[in-house]
Design an enzyme around this catalytic site. Structure first.
Site, PDB file in Angstrom:
ATOM      1  N   GLU A   1       0.793   4.058   1.376  1.00 53.08           N
ATOM      2  CA  GLU A   1       1.098   4.647   2.698  1.00 53.08           C
ATOM      3  C   GLU A   1       2.174   3.827   3.411  1.00 53.08           C
ATOM      4  O   GLU A   1       3.072   4.384   4.054  1.00 53.08           O
ATOM      5  CB  GLU A   1      -0.175   4.707   3.552  1.00 53.08           C
ATOM      6  CG  GLU A   1       0.118   5.327   4.920  1.00 53.08           C
ATOM      7  CD  GLU A   1      -1.057   5.293   5.870  1.00 53.08           C
ATOM      8  OE1 GLU A   1      -2.206   5.449   5.424  1.00 53.08           O
ATOM      9  OE2 GLU A   1      -0.813   5.122   7.088  1.00 53.08           O
TER      10      GLU A   1
ATOM     11  N   HIS B   1       0.864  -1.186   0.000  1.00 47.44           N
ATOM     12  CA  HIS B   1       0.000   0.000   0.000  1.00 47.44           C
ATOM     13  C   HIS B   1       0.903   1.239   0.000  1.00 47.44           C
ATOM     14  O   HIS B   1       1.905   1.281   0.717  1.00 47.44           O
ATOM     15  CB  HIS B   1      -0.911  -0.004   1.234  1.00 47.44           C
ATOM     16  CG  HIS B   1      -1.952   1.078   1.197  1.00 47.44           C
ATOM     17  ND1 HIS B   1      -1.667   2.373   1.573  1.00 47.44           N
ATOM     18  CD2 HIS B   1      -3.236   1.081   0.788  1.00 47.44           C
ATOM     19  CE1 HIS B   1      -2.763   3.108   1.416  1.00 47.44           C
ATOM     20  NE2 HIS B   1      -3.733   2.345   0.939  1.00 47.44           N
TER      21      HIS B   1
END
Ligand code: SF4
Length: 325
Positions: free
Chosen positions: A132, A130
């Site tokens: 992030e 991901h």
């Protein structure tokens, strides 16, 4: 043909845009107004196709790699945050940068840095790949161990008295991380972690509201993108508590078969999904039969994050790699 019975629609509250997403979109919009198109955005500003397409139509250009950004072009980092190496690359090229990383993500970066500077081994609870997570792992100096499950904790090759700390991906709630944190606490005698009040308010509120919704509805529709981590999680929660739950981008993806036996339909939306798409799903339901719409009572949100100073002041252009802290 018999008239289709009325469908009762219940809307979760809160749902949809969080303060970090509102800020990120506003940064791109204001940059387009102030500096004129094109404005380059590294990665989807937030994980929603409708939002990305709307900004594209205004002159934003989305790229995955800074190599694709021409010299001197205004460059925006997405809400998910970026690794230090990306900031360094932008700085070395002298790119004028506006950082739309959500302040709550930046807070997680800073927490991680603090733990590592205290000599602790750092665990990040999150989903591999991901953006992030990639950004956070690349912001914290020193090794960051990614843990995705309780089983991963059991497999950590570290002594039980190792000074440890953990941080979490913001789109995981207290509920999501509880078991993994409990496993870390069982395993390590010297463990530090952030205050639970520090987790993302929006993630927790949207998950709590879908739980409330699930007690009252036959089907749950989550409006959001398939690559949106928090939207997927909302669908999973509905499924976990036994309510058939579907993630849809907009009304065109609604399958009438899902509603065959449903009297009450719950709708929520991930933090990156705009309300216009919720309205689109309601319109699609209206085309199937008569509906009534009501909003469940829920937690009020009035959090706002400040915009980067370059966009609110009269400065001509952002200086290379402005850091919002
Ligand atoms: S979900 Fe939370 S961390 Fe993510 S952008 Fe929204 S407010 Fe920020």
């Amino acid at each position: 043909m018999p008239q289709k019975a009325e469908i009762k629609i219940l809307l979760a509250q809160p749902r949809g845009f969080c303060a970090g997403v509102v800020r990120a979109i506003e940064i791109v919009e204001r940059a387009l107004e102030k500096y004129g198109p094109p404005v380059y955005v590294r990665h989807e500003i937030v994980h929603n196709k409708y939002v990305v397409e709307s900004l594209k139509a205004k002159g934003a250009v989305f790229v995955e790699d800074l190599h694709e950004v021409p010299a001197n072009a205004i460059t925006v980092f997405s809400a998910h945050g970026v690794a230090k190496s990306v900031e360094e690359e932008a700085a070395s090229r002298g790119l004028p940068v506006l950082n739309a990383t959500c302040p709550l993500v930046t807070k997680v970066h800073n927490q991680g840095k603090r733990y590592v500077s205290k000599g602790r081994k750092l665990v990040l609870i999150g989903h591999e790949g991901h953006p992030e997570v990639v950004g956070t792992m690349g912001q914290v100096p020193g090794p960051v161990i990614l843990v995705q499950s309780v089983e991963d904790v059991a497999e950590l090759d570290l002594p039980n008295d190792e000074p440890m700390a953990y941080i979490t991906q913001t789109t995981l709630s207290v509920d999501d991380t509880r078991d993994i944190i409990a496993a870390l606490e069982d395993r390590f005698s010297d463990l530090e972690g952030p205050d639970t009040r520090d987790i993302c308010y929006a993630t927790q509120n949207r998950q709590s509201s879908v739980r409330d919704l699930s007690k009252l509805v036959d089907v749950i529709l989550v409006v959001g993108a398939t690559n949106s981590s928090n939207s997927n999680r909302l669908r999973e929660i509905g499924t976990e508590v036994g309510v058939p739950s579907y993630l849809i981008a907009d009304g065109s993806q609604l399958n009438p078969e899902w509603l065959k036996d449903a009297k009450t339909v719950g709708i929520t939306a991930g933090a990156s999904a705009p309300e216009v798409l919720v309205d689109d799903v309601i319109d699609a339901l209206r085309r199937i039969g008569p509906v009534t719409v009501s909003v469940l009572p829920g937690r009020e949100e009035n959090i706002e994050f400040r915009l980067p100073a370059e966009l609110t002041q009269r400065q001509p252009r952002p200086s290379p790699v402005m850091q919002e802290r």
